[in-house]
Write a protein that holds these residues in place. Sequence first.
Motif, PDB file in Angstrom:
ATOM      1  N   UNK A  84       9.059  33.036  12.577  1.00 21.01           N
ATOM      2  CA  UNK A  84       9.232  34.384  12.153  1.00 21.01           C
ATOM      3  C   UNK A  84       8.244  35.364  12.737  1.00 21.01           C
ATOM      4  N   UNK A  85       7.140  34.916  13.348  1.00 22.48           N
ATOM      5  CA  UNK A  85       5.936  35.538  14.097  1.00 22.48           C
ATOM      6  C   UNK A  85       6.867  36.144  15.773  1.00 22.48           C
ATOM      7  N   UNK A  86       7.978  35.438  15.977  1.00 23.71           N
ATOM      8  CA  UNK A  86       8.642  35.807  17.246  1.00 23.71           C
ATOM      9  C   UNK A  86       9.683  36.746  16.999  1.00 23.71           C
ATOM     10  N   UNK A  87      10.125  36.970  15.773  1.00 21.58           N
ATOM     11  CA  UNK A  87      11.116  37.776  15.578  1.00 21.58           C
ATOM     12  C   UNK A  87      10.869  39.287  15.559  1.00 21.58           C
ATOM     13  N   UNK A  88      11.969  40.311  15.872  1.00 13.03           N
ATOM     14  CA  UNK A  88      11.843  41.578  15.787  1.00 13.03           C
ATOM     15  C   UNK A  88      10.603  42.221  16.770  1.00 13.03           C
ATOM     16  N   UNK A  89      10.486  41.590  17.739  1.00  9.84           N
ATOM     17  CA  UNK A  89       9.401  42.178  18.871  1.00  9.84           C
ATOM     18  C   UNK A  89       9.872  41.472  20.291  1.00  9.84           C
ATOM     19  N   UNK A  90       9.440  42.561  21.095  1.00  5.47           N
ATOM     20  CA  UNK A  90       9.673  41.961  22.593  1.00  5.47           C
ATOM     21  C   UNK A  90       8.564  40.710  22.830  1.00  5.47           C
ATOM     22  N   UNK A  91       8.899  39.915  23.618  1.00 10.01           N
ATOM     23  CA  UNK A  91       7.918  39.137  24.002  1.00 10.01           C
ATOM     24  C   UNK A  91       7.930  38.835  25.689  1.00 10.01           C
ATOM     25  N   UNK A  92       6.945  38.748  26.328  1.00  6.74           N
ATOM     26  CA  UNK A  92       7.044  38.677  27.675  1.00  6.74           C
ATOM     27  C   UNK A  92       6.849  36.972  27.999  1.00  6.74           C
ATOM     28  N   UNK A 112       8.522  41.284  35.343  1.00  4.61           N
ATOM     29  CA  UNK A 112       8.362  40.726  33.912  1.00  4.61           C
ATOM     30  C   UNK A 112       9.844  40.442  33.459  1.00  4.61           C
ATOM     31  N   UNK A 113       9.777  39.295  32.697  1.00  8.89           N
ATOM     32  CA  UNK A 113      11.236  38.887  32.089  1.00  8.89           C
ATOM     33  C   UNK A 113      10.727  39.060  30.639  1.00  8.89           C
ATOM     34  N   UNK A 114      11.448  39.947  29.716  1.00  2.00           N
ATOM     35  CA  UNK A 114      11.062  40.052  28.423  1.00  2.00           C
ATOM     36  C   UNK A 114      12.270  39.430  27.516  1.00  2.00           C
ATOM     37  N   UNK A 115      11.969  39.051  26.301  1.00  2.00           N
ATOM     38  CA  UNK A 115      13.085  38.529  25.551  1.00  2.00           C
ATOM     39  C   UNK A 115      12.735  38.878  23.798  1.00  2.00           C
ATOM     40  N   UNK A 116      13.764  39.107  23.217  1.00  2.00           N
ATOM     41  CA  UNK A 116      13.545  39.704  21.789  1.00  2.00           C
ATOM     42  C   UNK A 116      14.808  38.888  20.948  1.00  2.00           C
ATOM     43  N   UNK A 117      14.323  38.360  19.929  1.00  2.00           N
ATOM     44  CA  UNK A 117      15.474  38.218  18.717  1.00  2.00           C
ATOM     45  C   UNK A 117      15.291  39.281  17.717  1.00  2.00           C
ATOM     46  N   UNK A 118      16.359  40.043  17.322  1.00  2.00           N
ATOM     47  CA  UNK A 118      16.047  41.207  16.404  1.00  2.00           C
ATOM     48  C   UNK A 118      17.047  40.968  15.168  1.00  2.00           C
ATOM     49  N   UNK A 119      16.674  41.193  13.941  1.00  2.15           N
ATOM     50  CA  UNK A 119      17.399  41.171  12.673  1.00  2.15           C
ATOM     51  C   UNK A 119      18.134  42.426  12.730  1.00  2.15           C
ATOM     52  N   UNK A 137      23.775  43.704  14.579  1.00  2.00           N
ATOM     53  CA  UNK A 137      23.829  42.569  13.870  1.00  2.00           C
ATOM     54  C   UNK A 137      22.544  41.812  14.525  1.00  2.00           C
ATOM     55  N   UNK A 138      22.407  40.687  13.846  1.00  2.00           N
ATOM     56  CA  UNK A 138      21.381  39.824  14.349  1.00  2.00           C
ATOM     57  C   UNK A 138      21.747  39.616  15.811  1.00  2.00           C
TER      58      UNK A 138
END
Length: 240
Positions: A138-146, A167-174, A225-226
């Motif tokens: 859950x700490x990785x959800x809903x925010x950009x991560x480098x 930079x490569x960014x990734x995110x998983x959004x609800x 959606x997710x």
Amino acid sequence: MIEKREFKDLAHVDHEWLQARHHFSFGKYWDPSRMGFGPIRVWNDDEIQPKTGFPMHGHQDMEIITYVREGAITHRDNMGNEGRTEAGDVQVMSAGTGVMHSEYNLEDEQTRLFQIWIEPRAAGGAPRWDAKAFPKSDDRADQLEILASGFDEDIAGGALMIGADARLYGASLTKGTAITHEIAEDAHVYLVGSAGQVRVNGELVDTRDSLAIRDVASLQIEAVDDAEFVFVEAWETQNR
């Protein structure tokens, strides 16, 4: 400028064991109008059948990032490295003065991944490889991560190291979550959906669709959606 390219419009090369979609010219696909986007030279969307893969081959003077969407990929190289990278995780390889490597799907299921090539800030240098399993929590959800970066402050914070001004960014959004990203001056941004749907500055991005973004101050990204997505923010070296 925001240019959308839908997945259905990507170049498709059928190798039987590999279904490759190319965002830019690569291998058998040649389009002089699509030679890359700034220093982002290659973005391949690959589906690799079980127990198959890329045999040992060579590269030089390129930063190569692999983002695994589904399944896993196993890397071996002539430097003695070997590693298995699972869905949601990342591996990086600086080809430098030259490296030989293989990438195989040793699993019982299909592997889907993005392979991204970025021009290095300087030619030569010692080749290297690294990989990281990013926490799926859950700490990785809903925010950009480098996920990968050419900048010391990001590497110190846990990003994989690449030898490029990028930079490569990734995110998983609800579903329903919205985030904003301020784009640095002179950056080229290339965003690709990995799962679900997002809306980026009003543009709907479905799974495996892409946006090429230039001269835009910020990104407003909302999960329809997710959803999961990645993007590269990169600069021509002379502009940094």
